[in-house]
Enzyme design. Structure first.
Site, PDB file in Angstrom:
ATOM      1  CG  ASP A  39       0.576  -6.235   9.399  1.00  0.00           C
ATOM      2  OD1 ASP A  39      -0.080  -6.066  10.871  1.00  0.00           O
ATOM      3  OD2 ASP A  39      -0.272  -6.855   8.258  1.00  0.00           O
ATOM      4  CD  GLU A  87      -3.248  -6.352  10.374  1.00  0.00           C
ATOM      5  OE1 GLU A  87      -2.455  -8.407  10.239  1.00  0.00           O
ATOM      6  OE2 GLU A  87      -3.162  -5.950   9.014  1.00  0.00           O
ATOM      7  CE  LYS A 138      -5.138  -5.472   6.587  1.00  0.00           C
ATOM      8  NZ  LYS A 138      -4.181  -6.838   5.770  1.00  0.00           N
ATOM      9  CE  LYS A 146       2.668  -8.031   8.257  1.00  0.00           C
ATOM     10  NZ  LYS A 146       2.328  -9.335   8.411  1.00  0.00           N
ATOM     11  CG  ASP A 200       1.583 -10.818  10.628  1.00  0.00           C
ATOM     12  OD1 ASP A 200       0.855  -8.728  10.514  1.00  0.00           O
ATOM     13  OD2 ASP A 200       2.601 -10.735   9.872  1.00  0.00           O
ATOM     14  NE  ARG A 249      -7.291 -13.137   8.954  1.00  0.00           N
ATOM     15  CZ  ARG A 249      -6.518 -14.037   8.324  1.00  0.00           C
ATOM     16  NH1 ARG A 249      -7.022 -15.499   9.128  1.00  0.00           N
ATOM     17  NH2 ARG A 249      -5.848 -14.625   7.959  1.00  0.00           N
ATOM     18  CG  ASP A 285      -1.961  -3.774   5.250  1.00  0.00           C
ATOM     19  OD1 ASP A 285      -2.591  -5.383   4.598  1.00  0.00           O
ATOM     20  OD2 ASP A 285      -1.870  -4.545   6.782  1.00  0.00           O
TER      21      ASP A 285
HETATM   22  N1  BES Z   1      -0.883  -6.882   5.505  1.00  0.00           N
HETATM   23  C1  BES Z   1      -0.480  -8.365   5.414  1.00  0.00           C
HETATM   24  C2  BES Z   1      -0.437  -9.656   4.421  1.00  0.00           C
HETATM   25  C3  BES Z   1       0.271  -9.123   3.172  1.00  0.00           C
HETATM   26  C4  BES Z   1       1.180  -9.548   3.728  1.00  0.00           C
HETATM   27  C5  BES Z   1      -0.169  -8.444   2.465  1.00  0.00           C
HETATM   28  C6  BES Z   1       2.939  -9.364   3.124  1.00  0.00           C
HETATM   29  C7  BES Z   1       1.186  -8.401   1.530  1.00  0.00           C
HETATM   30  C8  BES Z   1       2.373  -8.873   1.347  1.00  0.00           C
HETATM   31  C9  BES Z   1      -1.400  -9.593   6.348  1.00  0.00           C
HETATM   32  O1  BES Z   1      -2.068  -8.197   7.890  1.00  0.00           O
HETATM   33  C10 BES Z   1      -1.076 -10.828   7.071  1.00  0.00           C
HETATM   34  O2  BES Z   1      -0.185 -10.585   8.069  1.00  0.00           O
HETATM   35  N2  BES Z   1      -1.895 -11.733   7.101  1.00  0.00           N
HETATM   36  C11 BES Z   1      -0.658 -13.031   7.293  1.00  0.00           C
HETATM   37  C12 BES Z   1      -1.708 -13.845   8.141  1.00  0.00           C
HETATM   38  C13 BES Z   1      -1.268 -15.174   8.472  1.00  0.00           C
HETATM   39  C14 BES Z   1      -0.626 -14.946  10.351  1.00  0.00           C
HETATM   40  C15 BES Z   1      -2.164 -16.258   9.023  1.00  0.00           C
HETATM   41  C16 BES Z   1      -0.317 -13.218   6.757  1.00  0.00           C
HETATM   42  O3  BES Z   1      -0.430 -13.722   5.455  1.00  0.00           O
HETATM   43  O4  BES Z   1       0.859 -13.883   6.818  1.00  0.00           O
HETATM   44 ZN    ZN Z   2      -1.918  -6.259   7.313  1.00  0.00          ZN
HETATM   45 MN    MN Z   3      -0.741  -8.381   9.014  1.00  0.00          MN
END
Ligand code: BES
Ligand code: ZN
Ligand code: MN
Length: 501
Positions: free
Chosen positions: A276, A355, A271, A283, A353, A357, A294
């Protein structure tokens, strides 16, 4: 950091510092006993006074020890001999590395290689020791105006002799140390790319780094531009890039270590979200700077390819890095938008968010063209993974139990562990959309698993494993920085596949 391997006893060796092990705060290992003898009991007398803590990883630095040709002697605690383990070996070597890095010595001898862990061979000891010693010399300096001089924070010795008692161990420790240094150089690359800010480390920058890596190590690199992604139908990936002024890049690196026709490659997919923000599902501000990390999945693919190419492993490895920013903006994807992925499956984007996947699914479809032996994706995918597992293991989910078991075992071997979560069909029920084939988020709960379930819809044609490195790729707080994980795990996996571990 340069390693040389020698066999013999340490008493005659000349160097800035010599590190020797002590069990249980008083029981000298043979190299320590040799120095003790040469110094007429100087070391054992100090130990009798109780100056060295018994806990594995405690150290005591001594100067001007009589009878040795070394300026310093570093005593390293190993804990109780009966309880010695992989973990204690790593903490002892790690502590030695830390002490060496601050003692100002330009060279050192490390005498901790004599198969201290009974269940591990000489090559494992050499690999782990070199990896830990070399990794501890990493410093981030790229964006500091004043380079840290040696007095500020010394980098540690640049030359290290690994001393073994047994001549017959030299060649295995040698090959292990070569592997360990290659892993550490891969980790350093992964750390550097991770630590660089998102205004420098853009998708374009990553593409340049890939080209440079390919040039240095003589493997092919292809970079697909937006127009080519459009042609391939990567509507999911492109929907993430829609809000960003930075052009997305789809990076393909092809390391060919075999000459056999019909050899099937291992494909690594990382990835590469260089920042992000969450997009329109933006966020909160706190700690958002850490979303420069990210792209650590991508960084681990770069680092692993560097290690593999440095070692010239006789395997074919393809690295795929879909890379873009995730930004809000007038053209950004909106919650509820529906896009068509390269696989033909339509996706309802309920949360912009989620994103990672969305870019991975198109890369996973693209991977089919390589007829892979297996595909491993690496991604800072879910905050839920940090809730579930913290910062110790990476999350592992797979559609093939043998591949999962293999990765779990290589995690144990390398010390860069993973822990498996279930990818049962039952969880697929949590991914339902009224308007498209699949939504990009699941119903409440099991966020790491539903993210993997989403990816599983795109990986039906091959053996696949997913590593969620959200908790392991970087550290927050005062020690903020990339860890270089899971380069050790992935490289160990490939070394074992090449029967060289
Ligand atoms: N990059 C983030 C995941 C992440 C967050 C990694 C904090 C490390 C620390 C990812 O893109 C994300 O935002 N995931 C969301 C998914 C949700 C919207 C279903 C998450 O984990 O909150
Ligand atoms: Zn992310
Ligand atoms: Mn995200």
């Amino acid at each position: 950091m340069e390693f040389s391997i020698k066999a013999g006893t340490p008493d005659k060796l000349r160097s800035g510092c010599i590190a020797v092990g002590v069990f249980d705060a008083k029981q000298l290992t043979p190299p320590a006993a040799a120095l003790d003898k040469a110094s007429s009991g100087y070391l054992s007398e100090i130990l009798r006074r109780g100056d060295l803590e018994a806990k594995a990883g405690a150290t005591l630095l001594l100067h001007n020890v009589p009878g040795t040709a070394c300026e310093r002697v570093l005593l390293v605690s190993l804990g109780k001999q009966a309880e010695f383990s992989d973990k204690k070996f790593r903490s002892a070597v790690g502590a030695a590395a830390k002490a060496l890095a601050t003692c100002g010595s330009k060279d050192a001898v490390v005498c901790l290689l004599d198969r201290l862990v009974a269940a591990r061979d000489a090559r494992w000891h050499g690999r782990q020791a070199a990896m830990l010693l070399a990794d501890s010399s990493y410093r981030f300096e790229a964006t500091k105006s004043r380079k840290q001089d040696e007095h500020d924070r010394p980098r540690g010795p640049s030359k290290i002799t690994l001393l073994v008692a047994d001549k017959s161990d030299v060649s295995d420790v040698r090959s292990g140390a070569d592997q360990g240094s290659a892993i550490a150089s891969g980790m350093a690359l992964a750390k550097e790319l991770g630590n660089l800010p998102a205004n420098i480390c853009t998708p374009t920058y990553l593409a340049q780094q890939a080209r440079a890596l390919g040039k240095a190590h003589k493997f092919k690199v292809e970079v697909l531009e937006r127009a080519q992604m459009e042609k391939l139908g990567m509507g999911s990936l492109l929907s993430v890039a829609a809000g960003s002024a930075e052009p997305p890049k789809f990076i393909v690196m092809k390391y060919q270590g075999t000459t056999k026709k019909g050899a099937r490659p291992v494909v690594l997919v990382g990835k590469g979200i260089t920042f992000d923000t969450g997009g329109i599902s933006i966020k909160p501000a706190a700690e958002m700077d850490e979303m420069k990390y990210d792209m650590c999945g991508a960084a681990s693919v770069f680092g692993t390819l560097k290690a593999v190419a440095t070692l010239g492993l006789p395997l074919d490895v393809i690295g795929i890095v879909p890379s873009t920013e995730n930004m809000p903006g007038g053209r950004a994807t909106k919650p509820g938008d529906i896009v068509t992925s390269m696989s033909g499956q339509t996706i309802e984007i309920l949360n912009t968010d989620a994103e990672g996947r969305l870019i991975l699914c198109d890369a996973l479809t693209y991977a089919e063209r390589f007829d892979p032996d297996c595909v491993i994706d690496i991604a800072t995918l879910t905050g839920a993974c940090i809730i579930a597992l913290g910062a110790i293991p990476s999350g592992l989910l797979a559609n093939d139990d043998d591949l999962a078991a293999e990765l779990l075992a290589r995690g144990q071997d390398s010390g860069d562990r993973a822990w498996q979560l279930p990818l049962w069909d039952d969880y697929q029920e949590m991914l339902k959309s009224n308007f498209a084939d699949i939504p990009n988020i699941g119903s409440k709960g099991a966020g790491t698993i539903t993210a993997a379930c989403f990816l599983a819809r795109f990986t039906k044609k091959y053996k696949w494993a997913h590593l969620d490195i959200a908790g392991t790729a970087w550290k927050s707080g005062s020690e903020k920085g990339a860890t270089g994980r899971p380069v050790p795990l992935l490289t160990q996996f490939l070394l074992a596949r090449a029967r060289l571990a």
